[in-house]
Design an enzyme around this catalytic site. Structure first.
Site, mmCIF file in Angstrom:
data_model
loop_
_atom_site.group_PDB
_atom_site.id
_atom_site.type_symbol
_atom_site.label_atom_id
_atom_site.label_comp_id
_atom_site.label_asym_id
_atom_site.label_seq_id
_atom_site.Cartn_x
_atom_site.Cartn_y
_atom_site.Cartn_z
ATOM 1 N N HIS A 164 -10.135 -6.015 -2.529
ATOM 2 C CA HIS A 164 -11.160 -5.673 -1.588
ATOM 3 C C HIS A 164 -12.130 -4.907 -2.353
ATOM 4 O O HIS A 164 -12.134 -3.906 -2.249
ATOM 5 C CB HIS A 164 -10.594 -5.040 -0.315
ATOM 6 C CG HIS A 164 -9.604 -5.771 0.497
ATOM 7 N ND1 HIS A 164 -9.934 -6.812 1.081
ATOM 8 C CD2 HIS A 164 -8.251 -5.287 0.606
ATOM 9 C CE1 HIS A 164 -8.974 -7.317 1.677
ATOM 10 N NE2 HIS A 164 -7.782 -6.569 1.510
ATOM 11 N N GLU A 223 -5.839 -10.593 -1.694
ATOM 12 C CA GLU A 223 -6.614 -10.353 -0.419
ATOM 13 C C GLU A 223 -8.275 -10.530 -0.780
ATOM 14 O O GLU A 223 -8.969 -9.415 -0.300
ATOM 15 C CB GLU A 223 -6.142 -9.156 0.169
ATOM 16 C CG GLU A 223 -4.742 -9.318 0.589
ATOM 17 C CD GLU A 223 -4.396 -7.850 1.425
ATOM 18 O OE1 GLU A 223 -5.386 -6.953 2.070
ATOM 19 O OE2 GLU A 223 -3.169 -7.664 1.553
ATOM 20 N N ASN A 241 2.025 -4.560 -3.168
ATOM 21 C CA ASN A 241 0.569 -5.227 -3.078
ATOM 22 C C ASN A 241 -0.163 -4.007 -2.716
ATOM 23 O O ASN A 241 0.264 -2.996 -2.055
ATOM 24 C CB ASN A 241 0.784 -6.255 -1.978
ATOM 25 C CG ASN A 241 -0.557 -6.920 -1.729
ATOM 26 O OD1 ASN A 241 -0.932 -7.459 -2.577
ATOM 27 N ND2 ASN A 241 -1.026 -6.821 -0.426
ATOM 28 N N GLU A 255 0.840 -1.145 -0.040
ATOM 29 C CA GLU A 255 0.019 0.043 0.176
ATOM 30 C C GLU A 255 0.765 1.291 -0.104
ATOM 31 O O GLU A 255 0.826 2.160 0.966
ATOM 32 C CB GLU A 255 -1.045 -0.049 1.130
ATOM 33 C CG GLU A 255 -1.859 -1.290 1.229
ATOM 34 C CD GLU A 255 -2.793 -1.332 2.428
ATOM 35 O OE1 GLU A 255 -2.881 -0.483 3.072
ATOM 36 O OE2 GLU A 255 -3.493 -2.649 2.503
ATOM 37 N N ASP A 279 -11.929 -10.214 -1.398
ATOM 38 C CA ASP A 279 -13.149 -10.373 -0.846
ATOM 39 C C ASP A 279 -14.189 -9.240 -1.450
ATOM 40 O O ASP A 279 -13.724 -8.155 -1.909
ATOM 41 C CB ASP A 279 -13.308 -10.114 0.842
ATOM 42 C CG ASP A 279 -12.548 -9.042 1.340
ATOM 43 O OD1 ASP A 279 -12.275 -8.029 0.876
ATOM 44 O OD2 ASP A 279 -12.067 -9.081 2.702
HETATM 45 O O1 9MR Z 1 -6.979 -8.732 8.222
HETATM 46 C C1 9MR Z 1 -6.054 -7.668 8.892
HETATM 47 C C2 9MR Z 1 -6.753 -7.436 10.212
HETATM 48 O O2 9MR Z 1 -6.892 -8.662 11.042
HETATM 49 C C3 9MR Z 1 -6.132 -6.208 11.040
HETATM 50 O O3 9MR Z 1 -6.633 -5.689 11.981
HETATM 51 C C4 9MR Z 1 -5.873 -5.122 10.032
HETATM 52 C C5 9MR Z 1 -4.910 -4.051 10.489
HETATM 53 O O4 9MR Z 1 -4.509 -2.946 9.916
HETATM 54 O O5 9MR Z 1 -5.094 -5.721 8.916
HETATM 55 C C6 9MR Z 1 -5.995 -6.495 8.241
HETATM 56 O O6 9MR Z 1 -5.353 -7.008 6.927
HETATM 57 C C7 9MR Z 1 -5.090 -5.837 5.892
HETATM 58 C C8 9MR Z 1 -3.826 -6.252 5.198
HETATM 59 O O7 9MR Z 1 -2.926 -6.691 5.962
HETATM 60 C C9 9MR Z 1 -3.542 -5.361 4.105
HETATM 61 N N1 9MR Z 1 -4.508 -4.920 3.439
HETATM 62 C C10 9MR Z 1 -5.865 -4.690 3.757
HETATM 63 C C11 9MR Z 1 -6.208 -5.810 4.935
HETATM 64 C C12 9MR Z 1 -7.565 -5.544 5.652
HETATM 65 O O8 9MR Z 1 -7.493 -4.431 6.155
#
Ligand code: 9MR
Length: 370
Positions: free
Chosen positions: A261, A290, A225, A184, A292
């Site tokens: 997402h 990722e 990513n 990101e 969904d």
């Molecule tokens: O799924 C992850 C969640 O459990 C955490 O609380 C969160 C914290 O920032 O991160 C989530 O995963 C993220 C991923 O690492 C990067 N892309 C977005 C995902 C969803 O927020």
């Protein structure tokens, strides 16, 4: 198909309460239901091994016939949800730690490395023959306090980043097949995100990070990513320019991860397949990392049908691009999902519901993979 309860089940600050609250009887029932997808698929499938009286082909079996993997992320606490872990281990061919390999987990104090969580997921993956995507070496979120609570000179922070990447990549050498090296790093308008690395070191931190990861493991695939890059637009254009430039400079870059997402209310991303293809044509692998597809709750048959259609379209787009190596869901069931706590009133984003029952999306993915 079971109708999911209409009420949102999880509010802000109340993550993952369900498994702990289950009574033994409910747990048994859920365990029995978890076995249902394979059985149903065996009856419905016309092409899979289920036809010959064996266990139905899993999504990963079907993906493998195309030389792809089908995976799901997992967060450490979810491994103790036995029904959930069983289906993860049998249905999928790849996994990604949802949190276990992030900086706050792996280097909680400067120079003190803790691989407990990541190792737990790697051990599960090895026991169930899943490949592992490493996630993530560098991100603006989930950084430890020691890193964010002071100011660094460019040289100091470069040394910190190099040490982190060398340690973590060396530890997981041979255990992960890919790393999200930088996560990101762009804004939606295509400018660089002003994270601590950018503001302290400058844009060169990205090439540095890739080179350091390559030094520590010359065989692992190195990815950038991000989200909101699934279609063609300012943000994906910025990645196109960046990867073109990194390639021209001989910086090791192997792939671009499309988080995927998605949300029904924002529309299907434009020209996904063409977008994947233009990156493949630059000479990098691409993957959904990722995936969904959320909706405004409550879900209803119309929304679930549209969601299924989207999952099918994403799957077909990946199969149509030779260098699209696989698809990873960000968790596979509505039982464990990051969405309801971050977007209150939204959810139902995964192909399995919270009872681990397959939804129309599951069948649409199967159909696309057949
Ligand atoms: O799924 C992850 C969640 O459990 C955490 O609380 C969160 C914290 O920032 O991160 C989530 O995963 C993220 C991923 O690492 C990067 N892309 C977005 C995902 C969803 O927020």
């Amino acid at each position: 198909m079971r109708t999911p309860p209409a009420r949102p089940r999880r509010g802000v600050g109340a993550r993952r309460p369900r498994a702990a609250a289950l009574t033994a009887a409910t747990a048994l029932l859920l365990g029995a239901l978890a076995a249902a997808p394979a059985a149903q698929a065996a009856q419905g499938g016309h092409h899979g091994p289920g036809h010959h009286g064996h266990k139905a082909a899993t999504l990963n079996d079907l993906a493998e016939q195309h030389g792809r993997y089908f995976g799901s992320a997992v967060d450490n606490p979810e491994l103790s949800d036995t029904a959930y872990a069983d289906l993860l281990g049998s249905e999928f061919g790849a996994t990604t730690p949802g949190n276990g390999m992030k900086w706050d987990a792996t280097e909680p104090q400067q120079g003190v490395f803790d691989y407990t969580k990541g190792d737990e997921i790697v051990a599960f993956a090895e026991a169930h023959h899943l490949k592992v995507r490493g996630h993530t070496l560098l991100w603006h979120n989930q950084l430890p306090n020691w890193l964010t609570s002071r100011t660094w000179t460019a040289d100091q922070l470069r040394a910190v980043l190099k040490n982190h990447i060398h340690n973590v990549v060396t530890h997981y050498r041979g255990k992960v097949f890919a790393w999200d090296v930088a996560n990101e790093i762009m804004n939606d308008d295509g400018s660089y995100r002003q994270n601590i690395f950018y503001t302290t070191i400058g844009p060169g931190y990205i090439a540095d990070a890739l080179r350091w990861a390559h030094e520590a493991d010359p065989h692992v695939k190195l990815y950038l990513n991000d989200y909101n890059i699934d279609g063609i637009g300012a943000k994906s254009n910025a990645y196109y320019t960046l990867i073109q430039r990194l390639k021209a400079q001989g910086v090791p870059i192997d792939g671009l991860g499309f988080q995927g997402h998605l949300a029904l209310q924002y529309g299907f991303p434009d020209e996904v397949q063409q977008n994947l293809q233009r990156f493949a044509d630059l000479g990098v692998d691409v993957a959904f990392t990722e995936l969904d597809i959320r909706m405004t709750l409550p879900s209803d048959p119309t929304k679930l049908a549209e969601q299924a259609d989207w999952y099918g379209r994403i799957t077909r787009a990946c199969l149509a691009v030779r260098r699209c190596v696989g698809i990873t869901l960000w968790g596979y069931s509505d039982r464990h999902s990051w969405i309801p706590s971050v977007f209150p009133g939204e959810g139902a984003a995964l192909p399995w519901d919270e009872y681990l029952q397959p939804k129309p999306a599951y069948y649409a993915i199967r159909e696309a993979l057949q």
